[in-house]
Design a protein around this motif. Structure first.
Motif, PDB file in Angstrom:
ATOM      1  N   TRP A  93      -3.643  14.197   8.415  1.00 53.71           N
ATOM      2  CA  TRP A  93      -3.141  13.107   9.053  1.00 53.71           C
ATOM      3  C   TRP A  93      -1.832  12.402   8.261  1.00 53.71           C
ATOM      4  N   VAL A  94      -2.321  12.301   7.090  1.00 54.70           N
ATOM      5  CA  VAL A  94      -1.222  11.861   6.078  1.00 54.70           C
ATOM      6  C   VAL A  94      -0.033  12.841   5.807  1.00 54.70           C
TER       7      VAL A  94
ATOM      8  N   ILE B  79       0.787  -1.300  -0.339  1.00 55.90           N
ATOM      9  CA  ILE B  79      -0.147   0.012  -0.109  1.00 55.90           C
ATOM     10  C   ILE B  79       0.859   1.449   0.017  1.00 55.90           C
ATOM     11  N   HIS B  80       0.724   2.161  -0.945  1.00 55.16           N
ATOM     12  CA  HIS B  80       1.079   3.361  -0.870  1.00 55.16           C
ATOM     13  C   HIS B  80       0.311   4.529  -0.449  1.00 55.16           C
ATOM     14  N   VAL B  81       0.578   5.587   0.196  1.00 57.03           N
ATOM     15  CA  VAL B  81      -0.574   6.497   0.535  1.00 57.03           C
ATOM     16  C   VAL B  81       0.153   7.962   0.045  1.00 57.03           C
ATOM     17  N   TYR B  82      -0.205   8.604  -0.493  1.00 53.60           N
ATOM     18  CA  TYR B  82       0.313   9.873  -1.187  1.00 53.60           C
ATOM     19  C   TYR B  82      -0.294  10.952  -0.366  1.00 53.60           C
ATOM     20  N   THR B  83       0.565  12.005  -0.591  1.00 53.38           N
ATOM     21  CA  THR B  83       0.231  13.195   0.361  1.00 53.38           C
ATOM     22  C   THR B  83      -1.045  13.960  -0.074  1.00 53.38           C
ATOM     23  N   ASP B  84      -1.777  13.711  -1.083  1.00 54.07           N
ATOM     24  CA  ASP B  84      -3.033  14.031  -1.317  1.00 54.07           C
ATOM     25  C   ASP B  84      -4.068  13.285  -0.667  1.00 54.07           C
ATOM     26  N   GLY B  85      -3.859  12.350  -0.143  1.00 52.82           N
ATOM     27  CA  GLY B  85      -4.709  11.182   0.553  1.00 52.82           C
ATOM     28  C   GLY B  85      -5.025  10.131  -0.080  1.00 52.82           C
ATOM     29  N   SER B  86      -4.776  10.110  -1.433  1.00 53.23           N
ATOM     30  CA  SER B  86      -5.003   8.974  -2.381  1.00 53.23           C
ATOM     31  C   SER B  86      -4.338   7.823  -2.082  1.00 53.23           C
ATOM     32  N   VAL B  87      -4.804   6.550  -2.228  1.00 47.26           N
ATOM     33  CA  VAL B  87      -4.083   5.374  -1.911  1.00 47.26           C
ATOM     34  C   VAL B  87      -4.025   4.416  -3.041  1.00 47.26           C
ATOM     35  N   LEU B  88      -2.884   3.870  -3.248  1.00 50.14           N
ATOM     36  CA  LEU B  88      -2.572   3.139  -4.293  1.00 50.14           C
ATOM     37  C   LEU B  88      -2.216   1.733  -3.666  1.00 50.14           C
ATOM     38  N   LEU B  89      -3.289   0.599  -4.100  1.00 46.95           N
ATOM     39  CA  LEU B  89      -3.223  -0.586  -3.457  1.00 46.95           C
ATOM     40  C   LEU B  89      -2.649  -1.606  -4.446  1.00 46.95           C
ATOM     41  N   ALA B  90      -1.913  -2.741  -3.836  1.00 49.01           N
ATOM     42  CA  ALA B  90      -1.410  -3.776  -4.847  1.00 49.01           C
ATOM     43  C   ALA B  90      -1.804  -5.034  -3.948  1.00 49.01           C
TER      44      ALA B  90
ATOM     45  N   VAL C 230      -2.386   2.621   9.617  1.00 48.12           N
ATOM     46  CA  VAL C 230      -3.168   2.951  10.570  1.00 48.12           C
ATOM     47  C   VAL C 230      -2.187   3.412  11.977  1.00 48.12           C
ATOM     48  N   LYS C 231      -1.478   2.311  12.126  1.00 39.55           N
ATOM     49  CA  LYS C 231      -0.776   2.336  13.324  1.00 39.55           C
ATOM     50  C   LYS C 231       0.311   3.652  13.267  1.00 39.55           C
ATOM     51  N   ARG C 232       0.762   3.885  12.149  1.00 37.19           N
ATOM     52  CA  ARG C 232       1.882   4.757  11.944  1.00 37.19           C
ATOM     53  C   ARG C 232       1.243   6.129  12.016  1.00 37.19           C
ATOM     54  N   LEU C 233      -0.005   6.360  11.546  1.00 35.43           N
ATOM     55  CA  LEU C 233      -0.770   7.569  11.568  1.00 35.43           C
ATOM     56  C   LEU C 233      -1.433   7.882  13.092  1.00 35.43           C
ATOM     57  N   GLU C 234      -1.472   6.835  13.935  1.00 34.08           N
ATOM     58  CA  GLU C 234      -2.178   7.032  15.136  1.00 34.08           C
ATOM     59  C   GLU C 234      -1.693   8.187  15.991  1.00 34.08           C
ATOM     60  N   PRO C 235      -0.381   8.338  16.269  1.00 34.76           N
ATOM     61  CA  PRO C 235       0.111   9.469  16.728  1.00 34.76           C
ATOM     62  C   PRO C 235      -0.468  10.631  16.450  1.00 34.76           C
TER      63      PRO C 235
ATOM     64  N   VAL D 238      -3.274  11.335  14.438  1.00 35.38           N
ATOM     65  CA  VAL D 238      -4.591  11.377  14.855  1.00 35.38           C
ATOM     66  C   VAL D 238      -4.650  11.772  16.196  1.00 35.38           C
ATOM     67  N   GLN D 239      -3.971  11.428  17.011  1.00 38.52           N
ATOM     68  CA  GLN D 239      -4.255  11.757  18.600  1.00 38.52           C
ATOM     69  C   GLN D 239      -3.796  13.146  18.846  1.00 38.52           C
ATOM     70  N   LYS D 240      -2.834  13.717  18.110  1.00 37.48           N
ATOM     71  CA  LYS D 240      -2.534  14.949  18.078  1.00 37.48           C
ATOM     72  C   LYS D 240      -3.472  16.232  17.566  1.00 37.48           C
ATOM     73  N   ASN D 241      -4.266  15.475  16.382  1.00 40.20           N
ATOM     74  CA  ASN D 241      -5.269  16.386  15.818  1.00 40.20           C
ATOM     75  C   ASN D 241      -6.397  15.562  15.656  1.00 40.20           C
ATOM     76  N   PRO D 242      -7.254  15.252  16.638  1.00 36.67           N
ATOM     77  CA  PRO D 242      -8.375  14.161  16.313  1.00 36.67           C
ATOM     78  C   PRO D 242      -9.221  14.782  15.559  1.00 36.67           C
ATOM     79  N   SER D 243      -9.745  16.076  15.399  1.00 39.81           N
ATOM     80  CA  SER D 243     -10.620  16.591  14.559  1.00 39.81           C
ATOM     81  C   SER D 243     -10.016  16.960  13.060  1.00 39.81           C
ATOM     82  N   GLY D 244      -8.626  16.440  12.915  1.00 41.08           N
ATOM     83  CA  GLY D 244      -8.504  16.546  11.548  1.00 41.08           C
ATOM     84  C   GLY D 244      -8.864  15.382  10.406  1.00 41.08           C
ATOM     85  N   SER D 245      -8.580  15.746   9.255  1.00 40.38           N
ATOM     86  CA  SER D 245      -8.919  14.885   8.211  1.00 40.38           C
ATOM     87  C   SER D 245      -7.935  13.753   7.892  1.00 40.38           C
ATOM     88  N   TRP D 246      -8.327  12.771   7.138  1.00 39.22           N
ATOM     89  CA  TRP D 246      -7.340  11.791   6.555  1.00 39.22           C
ATOM     90  C   TRP D 246      -6.212  12.193   5.934  1.00 39.22           C
ATOM     91  N   VAL D 247      -6.300  13.576   5.075  1.00 38.84           N
ATOM     92  CA  VAL D 247      -5.280  14.108   4.474  1.00 38.84           C
ATOM     93  C   VAL D 247      -4.386  14.882   5.323  1.00 38.84           C
TER      94      VAL D 247
END
Ligand SMILES: Cc1cc2nc3c(=O)[nH]c(=O)nc-3n(C[C@H](O)[C@H](O)[C@H](O)COP(=O)(O)OP(=O)(O)OC[C@H]3O[C@@H](n4cnc5c(N)ncnc54)[C@H](O)[C@@H]3O)c2cc1C
Ligand code: FES
Length: 1053
Positions: free
Chosen positions: A1035-1036, A940-951, A1017-1022, A1024-1033
């Motif tokens: 956090w990414v 899985i690759h997550v890009y900075t615009d929030g889009s995800v490329l899955l293989a 998700v695990k790598r993004l957890e910190p 999300v915790q820092k900015n719980p009201s933020g969006s996926w983009v």
């Protein structure tokens, strides 16, 4: 195409602007799986709507008679298009979603089959047919000549010109629909230097009602013929149109609509096929043909017993042109019927067909005239003249039947080994057609001249004309729990992610990939012999042909000419000997596909034929097996099992093979980069890893130089698990030698000849039962016809062995599996992978035992079903065993007992027509039998615009694997599916993948995708915790700025 406008699915809608309602409804109703058939489905529906904006269900079903789909089972396709018909009602009836109060967030779970759930269809918005073609018929009236170096094609527009042309070119082929001539050129390698299209000659298109009947112009299409005859049936007295009714009935089963729209009456007569559907009717009706030639002018020929006098031979002389056909009216005491028996009703060629006519004297029913014509009983349509002679002057009563059958049986008797086979079946069919005719006439003639019918009521259904109600079906979708989050897509009935691309024709399959610079085409030279020594292969003439670049064979293989899924016993190019028809001997590479295919046919191969082994029986007799020992499974004490049995049955059951018939045939493009032996292959395969492996091995390079990519398959069904390697290897060898991109795309006939199919099986069984019906012991020898090489035959046999008891508990079992080595293409994986063959053999002895034990078969099956905790023959304990519950549910839901009772009543009341019903359990084991293959990876690759490329490891072949993987990722990442994309399956994203097979790809790959996503998700957890009201983009981006990797792999075993 001159003067015509062609519209394709690309023209009516697209994903970037607007979908056409036909495309949208098909996509949303789950009517597109692999998508290869989808543009055809769309255009058949579009055509129907352009001709009739509010069609009936009958119109709808007729419109699709010529369309094939190998994936969906048609129900969703019909569901989608039913919404355009005037009769449309939601199949859910009162339970239709539109009548339910469904919470807002669950509405999409119900399939959007209700017409109002779609964009409405507005016929006024359709593109206008080009006005220059609408307003001007000059193009149709202009004589045309098209010439190439091989063929001249004339299209005259007057009869005089046509007659002159035919006199100038006596060998010229006339064509109308080209549905026969086209096949001769494509499949039988015929070359016609002069072709004359007789589609625009007014005399050949005219239709005239005369006192004697209707005169039909020779070029009249079957669709027009149908309309003309229907009009006459509607307007003329019933007794005059009995031939027309029979022809109309026959046309219902004649090809599909697309063929009937162009195929002509003359084409059918003049092809003189022994199984033509019209000719038996036209002969029995004594039609008259008007023909003409420059030399002799016009003459009339009666279609009688002399008309067809040999295989594809008629009384029409080679220089003559058929102008029209007079189909006569029938008289008051004249009766006429037509019959056709094919393997399936729609769009299939006849096994036997017939046209029958009788004239009876008024009042006493004595035979005055009789005509009995048959197709499929001789090398040409034949009239049973000796039988007729014996029956003329006889009364039409019950005494006639045995005598007529006796005469017919003798006159038409087919000898053993006749072409087409099925001698006794065909003989029986011809007699049963006569019996049907007898009963039909008896009922009709009696009703006219005698008050009391002598036909028993239980016989009457034998005369009924087959009528089928419109198809209907429904699929029940389980709703997700109310508390499931709205963006969580798991469990929802969502359309295939590529459905709209498939419906609009935007979806890319291998042969849609645009040509690479300097790309070449490759065509195969294949063996025409089942078993032979190769004496010589001479490509010198082929090499002189236009566009030809090279010829390659085994001498061009850099490293290893042998490959195979389990052992390397297949050749890329045959050396010294060919072991099956279709085995690849060499290949021609040319600038274009046509050039390569023509040149491949010009390669001269000399053989010394050897005796082939073709059948399982021949292999057993010759001791020809692929493995030295049979695969054996034993449980319990078989001798004690039989000793303790009250009833023992023995028998043998054979199961035939089956073509995969994926709609997209095999294809591959090999693109060398020119550096470090790197090569990329684009293939249609269920197993890109196998191709990477085989190509590296054949070219003698490390696997890290070879990349194999697969975007999607137009169907696989097992046929693209191992077979694609061969085609990839041929283009890889060519691309390696020439250092240019090389493409292969097989024609259907090549594909069918070269590739293997489902394994035919034979099972010899001995089974012991108690007198109450419990199975005590089973001993089976399974034989598969594996073809000339092992491929996956041992794995297929393993699955057959493991399914030998289907769903029944058997304490004592011995199974032996033999893979027979024969001179057929190597048979391979196919849906079910050996299990269906084994299950059929099992259900055969079940039926046999039920008769012997005098226990209803469903009761016998039910009492032997596995129960919780019981062991399979391979000692697998069945926990959570749902077989019993499933059985009860099915019996209840299907109202089985009531149906069975109704059928018993029907069968007791009908002597010749019978109905049946059965309930049969199926237990199927999923996952690979070789444990190490049960592994999968994801990236899985997550890009900075929030889009995800899955293989992931799996290949999309219509089953919706990518859709499911995106659903899984969406749930774990908690982002909408639209943010996630899968481009393709490729060996450079996830290495060492197993084949997409064994019914386990969603499970294995799904778990790998979960793992990869959970890492992210695990790598993004910190963040999300820092900015719980933020969006996926948010956090990414925060993770990116903090130099946290946004790429992860997942692995599952
Ligand atoms: C998918 C498919 C399904 C089919 N299903 C059936 C079926 O169910 N039943 C069945 O019977 N057939 C079937 N056919 C065979 C074929 O479609 C029919 O025989 C059809 O009627 C041929 O007509 P055509 O106009 O296409 O013939 P063409 O291919 O155009 O011509 C056929 C022959 O007729 C000759 N011919 C044409 N016009 C004249 C003329 N005016 N004078 C002298 N000779 C002439 C041609 O020279 C040629 O030899 C099927 C074919 C296909 C491809
Ligand atoms: S979706 Fe119809 S052939 Fe695959």
């Amino acid at each position: 195409m001159h003067g015509l406008a062609v519209t394709t699915t690309e023209a009516i809608g697209d994903t970037k602007t607007r979908l056409h309602p036909v495309q949208e409804r098909l996509a949303k109703s789950h009517g597109s799986q692999c998508g290869f058939c989808t543009p055809g489905m769309v255009m058949s529906m579009y055509t129907l709507l352009r001709n009739n904006p509010c069609p009936s269900m009958t119109d709808l079903e007729h419109a699709f008679e010529g369309n094939l789909c190998r994936c969906t089972g048609y129900r969703p396709i019909l569901d989608a298009f039913q919404s355009f018909t005037k009769e449309f009602q939601c199949p859910m009836g009162e339970n239709c979603c539109q009548n339910q109060k469904v919470p807002q967030n669950t509405i999409s779970e119900v399939p959007p089959m209700e017409g109002s759930a779609f964009v409405p269809y507005d016929p006024s918005q359709e593109p206008i047919f080009p006005s220059e073609l609408q307003l001007n018929d000059q193009l149709d009236k202009t004589s045309l000549v098209f010439s190439s170096d091989r063929v001249t094609w004339y299209r005259p527009t007057s009869l005089d010109d046509l007659v002159t042309l035919k006199a100038t070119y006596p060998d010229a082929r006339l064509v109308i629909g080209n549905t026969e001539v086209g096949l001769e050129m494509k499949l039988k390698n015929q070359h016609y230097p002069v072709i004359i299209a007789v589609t625009n000659i007014p005399e050949l298109l005219s239709v005239e009602r005369t006192l004697a009947g209707v005169q039909i112009g020779a070029s009249t299409t079957l669709t027009t013929l149908k309309e003309v005859l229907q009009e006459l049936v509607n307007t003329e007295p019933e007794h005059k149109t009995r031939v027309y009714v029979a022809i109309l009935e026959m046309l219902r089963w004649f090809a599909g609509k697309q063929i009937r729209n162009v195929a002509s009456i003359a084409g059918n007569i003049m092809t003189a096929s022994p199984i033509s559907d019209l000719n038996p009717l036209l002969l029995s009706a004594q039609c008259q043909l008007t023909v003409t030639s420059k030399e002799r002018g016009q003459r009339t020929i009666v279609m009688d017993d002399q008309f067809f006098y040999g295989y594809r031979k008629t009384l029409v002389k080679p220089d003559e042109i058929l102008i029209s056909v007079l189909i006569p009216f029938t008289r008051q005491n004249e009766f006429f019927c037509g019959y056709k028996q094919a393997h399936r009703r729609e769009d299939d060629i006849a096994i036997v067909n017939a046209g029958m006519r009788v004239v009876l004297t008024e009042g006493d029913n004595v035979i005055e005239e009789l005509a009995l014509s048959f197709g499929g009983m001789s090398p040409h349509t034949v009239m049973a003249t000796a039988t007729v002679k014996g029956l003329l002057g006889r009364k039409w009563d019950d005494d006639l039947v045995p005598e007529a059958c006796d005469l017919l049986g003798k006159e038409l008797a087919l000898p053993p080994g006749v072409p087409g086979g099925m001698e006794s079946y065909r003989n029986t069919l011809s007699l049963s057609f006569f019996f049907k005719f007898y009963l039909t006439v008896q009922m009709k003639s009696n009703s006219k001249s005698q008050p009391k019918t002598t036909v028993p009521s239980s016989y009457k259904s034998a005369t009924s004309v087959y009528a089928r109600a419109s198809s209907h079906g429904s699929q029940v979708f389980q709703e997700v729990e109310g508390h499931q989050h709205q963006i969580d897509p798991i469990g929802r009935a969502l359309p295939h992610v590529a459905a709209t691309q498939q419906a609009t024709g935007e979806a890319i399959y291998v042969d849609d990939i645009r040509p690479y610079a300097r790309e070449l085409s490759l065509a195969l030279v294949i063996s025409s012999k089942a078993h032979a020594k190769l004496i010589s292969v001479d490509a010198s003439r082929a090499l002189q042909m236009p566009g030809v670049v090279d010829f390659i064979d085994h001498k061009d293989i850099p490293a290893n000419n042998y490959f195979g899924a389990v052992i390397q016993d297949q050749t890329v190019f045959a050396v010294d000997e060919v072991k099956c028809q279709g085995q690849v001997i060499g290949a021609v590479i040319a600038e274009t596909r046509t050039q390569a295919q023509r040149a491949a046919k010009a390669v001269v191969v000399k053989y010394e034929e050897l005796t082939p082994i073709l059948t399982i029986q021949q292999a057993i007799e010759a001791g020809s097996f692929l493995e030295s020992e049979p695969m054996t499974l034993k449980r319990g004490d078989i001798a004690a099992g039989f000793k303790g049995s009250d009833v023992i049955i023995e028998g043998e059951q054979s199961v035939g093979g089956q073509e995969h018939f994926y709609l997209e045939t095999h294809g591959c493009i090999a693109v060398p980069t020119g550096e470090d032996s790197e090569m990329t292959l684009f293939t249609s395969t269920q197993h890109p890893g196998a191709i990477q492996d085989a190509v590296a091995n054949t070219l003698g390079v490390p696997k890290n130089r070879i990349v194999c990519k697969t975007k999607r398959l137009g169907g696989g069904f097992g046929g693209k698990e191992t077979d694609p390697s061969l085609f990839a290897l041929t283009v890889a060898v060519a691309a390696n030698k020439l250092q240019r991109a090389v493409r292969i795309a097989l024609d259907r006939d090549e594909d069918m000849v070269i590739t293997g199919s489902r394994h035919p099986y034979m099972g010899r069984y001995k089974v012991g039962f108690t007198k109450t019906g419990l199975i005590q012991a089973l001993e089976v020898d399974l034989y598969s016809n594996s073809g000339y090489a092992l491929d996956l035959s041992s794995a297929v046999m393993a699955r057959a062995v493991f399914h030998v008891e289907n769903s029944y508990h058997i304490p004592n079992v011995v199974v032996r599996g033999y893979c027979c080595k024969t001179n057929l293409p190597s048979n391979t994986a196919f849906r079910g992978f050996g299990a269906p063959q084994s299950l059929l053999i099992c259900e055969t002895w079940m039926e046999q035992a039920a008769h012997k034990l005098n226990i209803p078969c469903d009761k016998l099956r039910e009492m032997n079903l596995y129960k919780e905790g019981e062991l399979t023959p391979y000692n697998h304990p069945l926990t959570d065993c749902t077989l019993g519950r499933c059985w009860e549910d099915v019996v209840k839901q299907s109202n089985y007992e009531q149906r069975q009772n109704d059928i018993n009543v029907f069968n007791s009341e009908n002597r010749w027509m019978k109905r049946g019903i059965a309930v049969i359990p199926v237990k199927f084991g999923i996952a690979f039998t070789l444990a190490f293959l049960n592994q999968a990876g994801a990236l899985i690759h997550v890009y900075t615009d929030g889009s995800v490329l899955l293989a992931h490891c799996g290949v999309e072949m219509g089953q919706g694997l990518h859709t499911k993987m995106i659903q899984v990722a969406s749930r774990v990442l908690k982002i909408p599916m639209s943010c996630i994309h899968i481009t393709e399956s490729s060996t450079d994203t996830v290495p060492n993948a197993s084949a997409t097979a064994a019914s386990a790809s969603s499970d294995l790959n799904g778990m790998a995708v979960i793992q990869a996503c959970e890492t992210i998700v695990k790598r993004l957890e910190p963040f999300v915790q820092k900015n719980p009201s933020g969006s996926w983009v948010d956090w990414v981006n925060a993770a990116y700025m903090d130099r946290v990797s946004l790429s992860a792999t997942g692995f599952y075993r």
